[in-house]
Motif scaffolding. Sequence first.
Motif, PDB file in Angstrom:
ATOM      1  N   ALA A  48      -6.722 -13.455 -42.314  1.00  0.00           N
ATOM      2  CA  ALA A  48      -5.844 -14.245 -42.370  1.00  0.00           C
ATOM      3  C   ALA A  48      -4.977 -13.318 -43.421  1.00  0.00           C
ATOM      4  CB  ALA A  48      -5.502 -15.686 -42.699  1.00  0.00           C
ATOM      5  N   VAL A  49      -5.932 -12.918 -44.807  1.00  0.00           N
ATOM      6  CA  VAL A  49      -5.158 -13.499 -45.941  1.00  0.00           C
ATOM      7  C   VAL A  49      -4.234 -11.778 -45.676  1.00  0.00           C
ATOM      8  CG1 VAL A  49      -6.786 -12.179 -47.107  1.00  0.00           C
ATOM      9  CG2 VAL A  49      -5.319 -12.956 -48.969  1.00  0.00           C
ATOM     10  N   TRP A  50      -4.853 -10.819 -45.093  1.00  0.00           N
ATOM     11  CA  TRP A  50      -4.698  -9.063 -45.227  1.00  0.00           C
ATOM     12  C   TRP A  50      -3.953  -9.292 -44.049  1.00  0.00           C
ATOM     13  CZ3 TRP A  50      -4.880  -5.973 -48.166  1.00  0.00           C
ATOM     14  CH2 TRP A  50      -5.923  -5.590 -48.752  1.00  0.00           C
ATOM     15  N   TRP A  51      -3.688 -10.306 -43.001  1.00  0.00           N
ATOM     16  CA  TRP A  51      -2.392  -9.792 -42.248  1.00  0.00           C
ATOM     17  C   TRP A  51      -1.265 -10.490 -42.513  1.00  0.00           C
ATOM     18  CZ3 TRP A  51      -2.030  -9.166 -37.030  1.00  0.00           C
ATOM     19  CH2 TRP A  51      -2.693  -9.073 -35.971  1.00  0.00           C
ATOM     20  N   ALA A  52      -0.890 -11.881 -43.713  1.00  0.00           N
ATOM     21  CA  ALA A  52      -0.330 -11.742 -44.806  1.00  0.00           C
ATOM     22  C   ALA A  52       0.035 -11.146 -45.410  1.00  0.00           C
ATOM     23  CB  ALA A  52      -0.426 -13.361 -45.058  1.00  0.00           C
ATOM     24  N   LEU A  53      -0.307 -10.141 -46.570  1.00  0.00           N
ATOM     25  CA  LEU A  53       0.241  -9.230 -47.065  1.00  0.00           C
ATOM     26  C   LEU A  53       0.768  -8.093 -45.758  1.00  0.00           C
ATOM     27  CD1 LEU A  53      -3.122  -9.074 -48.871  1.00  0.00           C
ATOM     28  CD2 LEU A  53      -0.624  -9.611 -49.832  1.00  0.00           C
ATOM     29  N   ILE A  54       0.281  -7.380 -45.218  1.00  0.00           N
ATOM     30  CA  ILE A  54       0.745  -6.217 -44.395  1.00  0.00           C
ATOM     31  C   ILE A  54       1.968  -7.320 -43.812  1.00  0.00           C
ATOM     32  CG2 ILE A  54       0.260  -4.834 -42.245  1.00  0.00           C
ATOM     33  CD1 ILE A  54      -2.430  -4.651 -43.725  1.00  0.00           C
ATOM     34  N   GLY A  55       1.787  -7.901 -42.887  1.00  0.00           N
ATOM     35  CA  GLY A  55       2.952  -8.568 -42.577  1.00  0.00           C
ATOM     36  C   GLY A  55       4.479  -8.606 -43.163  1.00  0.00           C
ATOM     37  N   LEU A  56       4.650  -8.955 -44.463  1.00  0.00           N
ATOM     38  CA  LEU A  56       4.899  -9.128 -45.901  1.00  0.00           C
ATOM     39  C   LEU A  56       5.452  -8.125 -46.146  1.00  0.00           C
ATOM     40  CD1 LEU A  56       3.958 -12.109 -48.325  1.00  0.00           C
ATOM     41  CD2 LEU A  56       6.107 -11.728 -47.446  1.00  0.00           C
ATOM     42  N   ALA A  57       3.996  -6.568 -46.142  1.00  0.00           N
ATOM     43  CA  ALA A  57       4.611  -5.370 -46.170  1.00  0.00           C
ATOM     44  C   ALA A  57       5.277  -4.394 -45.017  1.00  0.00           C
ATOM     45  CB  ALA A  57       4.037  -4.481 -47.167  1.00  0.00           C
ATOM     46  N   VAL A  58       5.305  -5.325 -44.407  1.00  0.00           N
ATOM     47  CA  VAL A  58       6.476  -4.187 -42.922  1.00  0.00           C
ATOM     48  C   VAL A  58       7.588  -4.890 -42.663  1.00  0.00           C
ATOM     49  CG1 VAL A  58       6.094  -3.869 -40.890  1.00  0.00           C
ATOM     50  CG2 VAL A  58       3.805  -3.810 -41.308  1.00  0.00           C
ATOM     51  N   GLY A  95      17.066   4.174 -51.210  1.00  0.00           N
ATOM     52  CA  GLY A  95      15.887   4.479 -52.340  1.00  0.00           C
ATOM     53  C   GLY A  95      15.154   3.076 -51.893  1.00  0.00           C
ATOM     54  N   ALA A  96      16.222   2.180 -51.734  1.00  0.00           N
ATOM     55  CA  ALA A  96      15.657   0.772 -51.338  1.00  0.00           C
ATOM     56  C   ALA A  96      14.576   0.737 -49.995  1.00  0.00           C
ATOM     57  CB  ALA A  96      16.949  -0.039 -50.879  1.00  0.00           C
ATOM     58  N   VAL A  97      14.922   1.020 -48.799  1.00  0.00           N
ATOM     59  CA  VAL A  97      13.854   2.020 -47.725  1.00  0.00           C
ATOM     60  C   VAL A  97      12.566   2.682 -48.224  1.00  0.00           C
ATOM     61  CG1 VAL A  97      13.144   2.745 -45.258  1.00  0.00           C
ATOM     62  CG2 VAL A  97      15.940   2.076 -46.451  1.00  0.00           C
ATOM     63  N   LEU A  98      12.990   3.658 -49.253  1.00  0.00           N
ATOM     64  CA  LEU A  98      11.928   4.382 -50.004  1.00  0.00           C
ATOM     65  C   LEU A  98      11.451   3.407 -50.409  1.00  0.00           C
ATOM     66  CD1 LEU A  98      10.226   7.178 -50.354  1.00  0.00           C
ATOM     67  CD2 LEU A  98      11.851   7.563 -52.051  1.00  0.00           C
ATOM     68  N   VAL A  99      11.374   2.811 -51.238  1.00  0.00           N
ATOM     69  CA  VAL A  99      10.115   2.042 -52.381  1.00  0.00           C
ATOM     70  C   VAL A  99       9.504   0.330 -51.289  1.00  0.00           C
ATOM     71  CG1 VAL A  99      10.812   0.021 -53.694  1.00  0.00           C
ATOM     72  CG2 VAL A  99      11.638   2.078 -54.369  1.00  0.00           C
ATOM     73  N   ALA A 100      10.589   0.491 -50.053  1.00  0.00           N
ATOM     74  CA  ALA A 100      10.193  -0.667 -48.990  1.00  0.00           C
ATOM     75  C   ALA A 100       8.819   0.019 -48.613  1.00  0.00           C
ATOM     76  CB  ALA A 100      10.791  -1.649 -48.388  1.00  0.00           C
ATOM     77  N   THR A 101       9.323   0.983 -48.103  1.00  0.00           N
ATOM     78  CA  THR A 101       8.319   2.064 -47.514  1.00  0.00           C
ATOM     79  C   THR A 101       7.081   1.750 -48.579  1.00  0.00           C
ATOM     80  OG1 THR A 101       9.481   3.021 -45.628  1.00  0.00           O
ATOM     81  CG2 THR A 101       7.491   3.813 -46.048  1.00  0.00           C
ATOM     82  N   LEU A 102       6.907   2.605 -49.593  1.00  0.00           N
ATOM     83  CA  LEU A 102       6.079   3.070 -50.658  1.00  0.00           C
ATOM     84  C   LEU A 102       4.905   1.642 -50.411  1.00  0.00           C
ATOM     85  CD1 LEU A 102       7.722   5.149 -53.285  1.00  0.00           C
ATOM     86  CD2 LEU A 102       6.311   6.451 -51.552  1.00  0.00           C
ATOM     87  N   ALA A 104       4.377  -0.774 -48.249  1.00  0.00           N
ATOM     88  CA  ALA A 104       3.713  -0.245 -47.536  1.00  0.00           C
ATOM     89  C   ALA A 104       2.843   0.133 -46.966  1.00  0.00           C
ATOM     90  CB  ALA A 104       4.279  -0.533 -46.751  1.00  0.00           C
ATOM     91  N   ILE A 105       2.483   1.417 -47.696  1.00  0.00           N
ATOM     92  CA  ILE A 105       1.997   2.867 -47.541  1.00  0.00           C
ATOM     93  C   ILE A 105       0.856   2.279 -48.937  1.00  0.00           C
ATOM     94  CG2 ILE A 105       1.087   4.461 -48.522  1.00  0.00           C
ATOM     95  CD1 ILE A 105       4.214   5.941 -47.212  1.00  0.00           C
ATOM     96  N   VAL A 107      -0.356  -0.923 -49.896  1.00  0.00           N
ATOM     97  CA  VAL A 107      -0.969  -2.325 -49.559  1.00  0.00           C
ATOM     98  C   VAL A 107      -1.342  -1.729 -48.049  1.00  0.00           C
ATOM     99  CG1 VAL A 107      -0.546  -4.542 -47.706  1.00  0.00           C
ATOM    100  CG2 VAL A 107       0.825  -4.044 -49.538  1.00  0.00           C
ATOM    101  N   GLY A 108      -1.204  -0.902 -47.406  1.00  0.00           N
ATOM    102  CA  GLY A 108      -2.044  -0.674 -46.212  1.00  0.00           C
ATOM    103  C   GLY A 108      -3.394   0.132 -46.608  1.00  0.00           C
ATOM    104  N   VAL A 109      -2.661   1.614 -47.678  1.00  0.00           N
ATOM    105  CA  VAL A 109      -4.205   1.899 -48.314  1.00  0.00           C
ATOM    106  C   VAL A 109      -5.076   0.792 -48.859  1.00  0.00           C
ATOM    107  CG1 VAL A 109      -4.813   3.673 -51.073  1.00  0.00           C
ATOM    108  CG2 VAL A 109      -3.206   4.015 -48.684  1.00  0.00           C
ATOM    109  N   ALA A 110      -4.841   0.208 -50.131  1.00  0.00           N
ATOM    110  CA  ALA A 110      -5.799  -1.322 -50.065  1.00  0.00           C
ATOM    111  C   ALA A 110      -6.348  -1.252 -49.371  1.00  0.00           C
ATOM    112  CB  ALA A 110      -4.877  -2.895 -50.656  1.00  0.00           C
ATOM    113  N   TYR A 111      -6.113  -1.914 -47.957  1.00  0.00           N
ATOM    114  CA  TYR A 111      -6.627  -2.489 -46.425  1.00  0.00           C
ATOM    115  C   TYR A 111      -8.270  -1.501 -46.844  1.00  0.00           C
ATOM    116  CZ  TYR A 111      -8.079  -4.227 -42.409  1.00  0.00           C
ATOM    117  OH  TYR A 111      -8.681  -4.626 -41.246  1.00  0.00           O
ATOM    118  N   LEU A 112      -7.688  -0.019 -46.408  1.00  0.00           N
ATOM    119  CA  LEU A 112      -8.277   0.778 -45.479  1.00  0.00           C
ATOM    120  C   LEU A 112      -9.391   0.451 -46.719  1.00  0.00           C
ATOM    121  CD1 LEU A 112      -5.927   3.640 -44.740  1.00  0.00           C
ATOM    122  CD2 LEU A 112      -7.727   2.257 -43.547  1.00  0.00           C
TER     123      LEU A 112
END
Length: 114
Positions: A48-58, A95-102, A104-105, A107-112
């Motif tokens: 659940a904690v990863w759903w929450a973290l990745i959900g926030l990032a996405v 730039g704001a979109v780029l920061v948010a995307t980075l 998310a990346i 958080v995604g790498v941390a999950y992997l």
Amino acid sequence: MKGQGFLRRFGYARSGIAVAFRRERSMRTHGVAVVAVVIFLTLTGAPAVWWALIGLAVGLVLVAEMANTAIETLADRLHPGQHPEIGVVKDVAAGAVLVATLVAIVVGVAYLLR
Ligand SMILES: Nc1ncnc2c1ncn2[C@@H]1O[C@H](COP(=O)(O)OP(=O)(O)OP(=O)(O)O)[C@@H](O)[C@H]1O
């Protein structure tokens, strides 16, 4: 237009989301990515904690993309011609979109790598 009921305001917000998806290809790309992420988290049995973290990032990426779309639309409507400051406004919003995307990346790498 102030002081309208919740359902009406919800309808405006829902149509704003629909317009963003219709107008912006990058928004549709993010939408496909969200579906892929949900499938991946389901298949890998994410806690659940990863759903929450990745959900926030996405969610952060989608919110940034929608704010970017709103700002671009407003800038083009208020100043249809070229102007260096309009360029700055659009670059900062992008730039704001780029920061948010980075984020998310990361958080995604941390999950992997967990
Ligand atoms: N009116 C303008 N005046 C000055 N520079 C502009 C203007 N419009 C765009 N630019 C510059 O061109 C870049 C790309 O602008 P554009 O509107 O195509 O954004 P975009 O992010 O490619 O849009 P979209 O999300 O619709 O693909 C901006 O980030 C900005 O640097």
